[in-house]
Design an enzyme around this catalytic site. Structure first.
Site, PDB file in Angstrom:
ATOM      1  N   SER A   1       0.827  -1.206   0.000  1.00 43.96           N
ATOM      2  CA  SER A   1       0.000   0.000   0.000  1.00 43.96           C
ATOM      3  C   SER A   1       0.858   1.251   0.000  1.00 43.96           C
ATOM      4  CB  SER A   1      -0.867   0.054   1.257  1.00 43.96           C
ATOM      5  OG  SER A   1      -1.607  -1.112   1.387  1.00 43.96           O
TER       6      SER A   1
ATOM      7  N   HIS B   1      -2.245  -2.873  -6.466  1.00 40.68           N
ATOM      8  CA  HIS B   1      -2.750  -2.533  -5.140  1.00 40.68           C
ATOM      9  C   HIS B   1      -4.260  -2.756  -5.074  1.00 40.68           C
ATOM     10  CE1 HIS B   1      -3.762   0.599  -1.906  1.00 40.68           C
ATOM     11  NE2 HIS B   1      -3.443  -0.537  -1.336  1.00 40.68           N
TER      12      HIS B   1
ATOM     13  N   GLU C   1      -5.262  -0.266  -7.997  1.00 33.45           N
ATOM     14  CA  GLU C   1      -4.248   0.664  -8.500  1.00 33.45           C
ATOM     15  C   GLU C   1      -3.131  -0.174  -9.122  1.00 33.45           C
ATOM     16  OE1 GLU C   1      -4.462   4.606  -5.657  1.00 33.45           O
ATOM     17  OE2 GLU C   1      -3.507   2.838  -4.823  1.00 33.45           O
TER      18      GLU C   1
ATOM     19  N   ASN D   1      -4.449   6.197  -1.106  1.00 29.74           N
ATOM     20  CA  ASN D   1      -4.034   6.345   0.287  1.00 29.74           C
ATOM     21  C   ASN D   1      -3.363   7.689   0.538  1.00 29.74           C
ATOM     22  OD1 ASN D   1      -5.112   4.028   1.323  1.00 29.74           O
ATOM     23  ND2 ASN D   1      -3.283   2.793   1.001  1.00 29.74           N
TER      24      ASN D   1
END
Ligand code: COA
Length: 688
Positions: A407, A428, A440, A478
């Site tokens: 992440s 991801h 992602e 994130n």
């Protein structure tokens, strides 16, 4: 059929069948025969050119594998231009001979409405029919609701129109949405069907209305409104289906059209159309790069993420090898997968748990050696990942791809541990990985174009939504989420309570309040990350210690019974102990508490989100403003009816919005400044 090779036209061919001459009209407007002004003009022209007196019937079909993929969404910003679809349908209904729709692929929205204007519908076994308008913030505007309710009844029509569900042939036949499934060529099957009709018309608008039983209607309405929370289109679609039962058919058709044209100009429809095109732009493969084949996928790490990723691939029909160092861990993972498979089967999501499990093969690391792709899902530890990638690099064939599900960690550094860094990328996934659509795809420094294209194509194949991002702390999602979290924590430290913030953002339309999400994810996870980043944190940057204090008290969230909220009752309840911690921290820092309105809270949070998005666009982490929108909507609960943060921000009064970002930066202190490219990004986001 005509031998003409040209497209963007409606081909007209004549066939001699047992009952006489049949005209076959083929709509040929690549890529999906969408109902643009040009397509409607050509279709109307072809219908007007027919000589009904010479004909026994007409077949209407589409070229290139689809019937009609809907009205042309690109034209929705401008006023509707004649010939309108209702005019075309009226023309078909007025023909003295029957017209049969022969449908392959998609017959959606205006495409299915066109088919409903015909006297019968024959579909290929892989066709999908339906009225997805509400998913674009619209309602059917050419008689879809009025006519389909005459075929399937009011209750089923409410469900179909409000969900926008795409119905496959077999179910469509069962429901009466189509009349036959073609076994071979769909046009041949439609001709055979036409011959059986013996020249009889069957005009759906002339069929009687089929009002549902009151209680069932109310239940269908309630379910639809709950699912489509806040959607104007869903509420309007229910009303249109009701009017289809109560008004004379001509009036019901006119009312449905008027509503459709009115709401397509509204902000919800614009937002949803923006997301439709944003998804297509994000998932487009680069020109000139052929993606490679992936049939066998290895997953290293059988934890929660690894299991979800394994399921995502196996559910899409790929063979998955799951590797774990520890045999007990592996056994636990396989047991969890078995339970998940049975659960999916029980919910009708898969046909058979046993068949799914046959594609999920446990093993040791060596077992992944023959895989085309290996996805690493072990702990977030750079050294462990580097060691693993070094090993995988040795045992895999040179053209296999190596992806990490990290992440946050630097994928370039992981890739440097291999001899072939060009085959290393990020994938991801979001938890639970077999449910969440967003993935992602991280294009690291050395990742080759072919590897990237293969991963994007693969993600699409397993029905995910891939968004490409470059390496950078937190990638797109994130990273923005961290800015959102930081701002929410600043607000707490200034006097807004967690539940006040949650209420404001839930009202704005977020799926769940931020602090509830935080409690669900576990406060310890972010704590560990803050500890990891502590040595490199700018000591002058504002830092809120409140979550650290909660962690020191072992209030890790839902799993420990308390976090920001208290969970003694099983539900999140505002907790005076959290308020005490906040008050103490504020007193320690000498901060005077103040109150915040919901608008002030939203202004601060949105300014922080949009500013961070601009920063990462400036750094090239995300390629387009619309990519940030789909990441936030599909991975972080941002309200899709608002089209994503940048689409939303671009529609706000510009001056006031820029001022809100400046105010947010002021309140946030050292290190947070309005992004230099903010105005340019907002301009780019004005696309719809
Ligand atoms: N209007 C305008 N363009 C459309 C369109 C529509 N209704 N449907 C698809 N397109 C375009 C896409 O934007 C894409 O264009 P691009 O190549 O320039 O990016 C192209 O057609 C292919 O679409 P894509 O979705 O990638 O192809 P597919 O074969 O996977 O799926 C459909 C085809 C028709 C099933 C799918 O495109 C779809 O669901 N379309 C929308 C259907 C709909 O909601 N219609 C109701 C409108 S009210």
């Amino acid at each position: 059929m005509s031998n003409e090779k040209n497209t963007d036209t409606v081909h007209v061919a004549h066939r001699t069948a047992a009952t006489g001459e049949i005209a076959v009209l083929t709509i040929d407007f690549p890529p999906v025969n969408a109902g643009s002004t040009a397509m409607r003009t050509a279709l109307m022209g072809a219908l007007e050119g027919l000589e009904p007196a010479r004909l026994a019937g007409v077949i209407l079909t589409g070229a290139g594998g689809n019937f009609v993929g809907g009205a042309d969404i690109r034209e929705f910003d401008a006023p509707a231009v004649p010939p309108h679809l209702p005019d075309i349908i009226a023309k078909i209904e007025a023909l003295p001979v029957p017209v049969v729709a022969a449908m392959e692929g998609a017959a959606l929205g205006g495409g299915y409405e066109l088919a409903l204007g015909c006297d019968a519908r024959v579909a290929g076994p892989r066709a999908v029919v339906g009225l997805p308008e509400t998913t674009l913030g619209l309602i059917p505007g050419s008689g879809g609701g009025v006519r389909v309710s005459r075929l399937v009844g009011e209750v089923r029509a409410i469900e179909l129109v409000t969900s926008g569900r795409r119905v496959k042939s077999a179910e469509a036949l069962e429901l009466g949405m189509i009349d036959a499934i073609a076994e071979g060529d769909v046009v041949e099957a439609a001709i055979a069907h036409l011959e059986k009709m013996d020249g009889q018309k069957r005009i759906l608008r002339e069929l009687p209305a089929r009002p549902g039983e009151r209680q069932a209607v109310e239940a269908a309405k309630a379910a639809a409104l709950k699912k489509g929370r806040g959607s104007l289109a869903v509420a309007e679609a229910i009303e249109a289906v009701r009017q289809a039962q109560t008004l004379p058919v001509g009036e019901a058709l006119a009312a449905e059209r008027e509503t459709s044209l009115r709401i397509r100009r509204g902000p919800q429809s614009r937002a949803l159309r923006h997301l439709f095109f944003a998804e297509r732009a994000a998932t487009k493969l680069p020109e000139g790069v052929e993606p490679g084949r992936v049939e066998t996928v290895g997953i290293v790490g059988g934890g929660r993420m690894g299991q979800g990723i394994a399921l995502a691939f196996a559910q899409a029909g790929l063979t998955v090898r799951i590797a774990e160092r520890d045999a007990t861990f592996l056994a636990t993972a396989m047991k969890a997968l078995e339970t998940a498979a049975q659960d999916l089967a029980a919910r009708g999501r898969i046909a058979s748990a046993a068949a799914l499990m046959e594609r999920l093969l446990p093993g040791e690391l060596g077992a992944v050696a023959d895989c085309d792709l290996v996805v690493e899902a072990i702990i977030e530890d750079m050294e462990a990942k580097k060691a693993l990638f070094g090993q995988l690099d040795q045992i895999l064939s040179d053209d296999a791809i190596l992806a990490t599900n990290t992440s946050y960690l630097d994928i370039d550094e992981i890739a440097a541990a291999t001899k072939l860094p060009g085959r290393v990328a990020g994938l991801h996934f979001f938890n639970p990985a077999n449910v969440m659509r967003l993935v992602e795809v991280i294009d690291a420094e050395a990742t080759t174009g072919k590897v990237l294209a293969t991963l994007v194509a693969l993600a699409k194949r397993i029905r995910k939504l891939p968004v490409v991002a470059k390496v950078g702390e937190g990638f797109i999602g994130n990273r923005v989420f961290a800015a959102y979290r930081r701002q929410a924590e600043f607000l707490i430290e200034e006097g807004a309570l967690p539940w006040e913030i949650d209420a404001a953002i839930e009202d704005f339309g977020f799926a769940m309040g931020f602090f509830k999400v935080y409690d669900l994810a576990g406060l310890d996870i972010a704590w560990a990350r803050r500890q990891r980043l502590a040595p490199t944190r700018d000591p002058k940057a504002r830092y809120v210690e409140i979550p650290d204090v909660l962690c020191e008290m072992e209030r890790f969230g839902r799993k420990t019974g308390s976090g920001w909220y208290d969970y003694a009752s099983g539900k999140p309840v505002p907790d005076p102990k959290t308020e005490e911690v906040i008050a103490k921290e504020m007193a320690r820092k000498g901060i005077e508490p103040r109150t915040f309105t919901a608008d002030e809270i939203i202004s601060r949070i949105m300014a922080a989100i949009v500013n961070e998005a601009a920063l990462l666009l400036g750094e090239g982490i995300a390629a387009r403003a619309s990519d940030v929108d789909i990441v936030l909507v599909n991975g972080y609960g941002f309200p899709k009816l608002k089209g994503g943060p940048l689409h939303w921000a671009a529609a706000q009064p510009r001056e006031a919005f820029l001022e809100s970002v400046a105010a947010m930066a002021d309140a946030s202190g050292h290190g947070i400044e309005p992004a230099a490219n903010l105005e340019a990004v907002l301009k780019e986001a004005e696309d719809l």
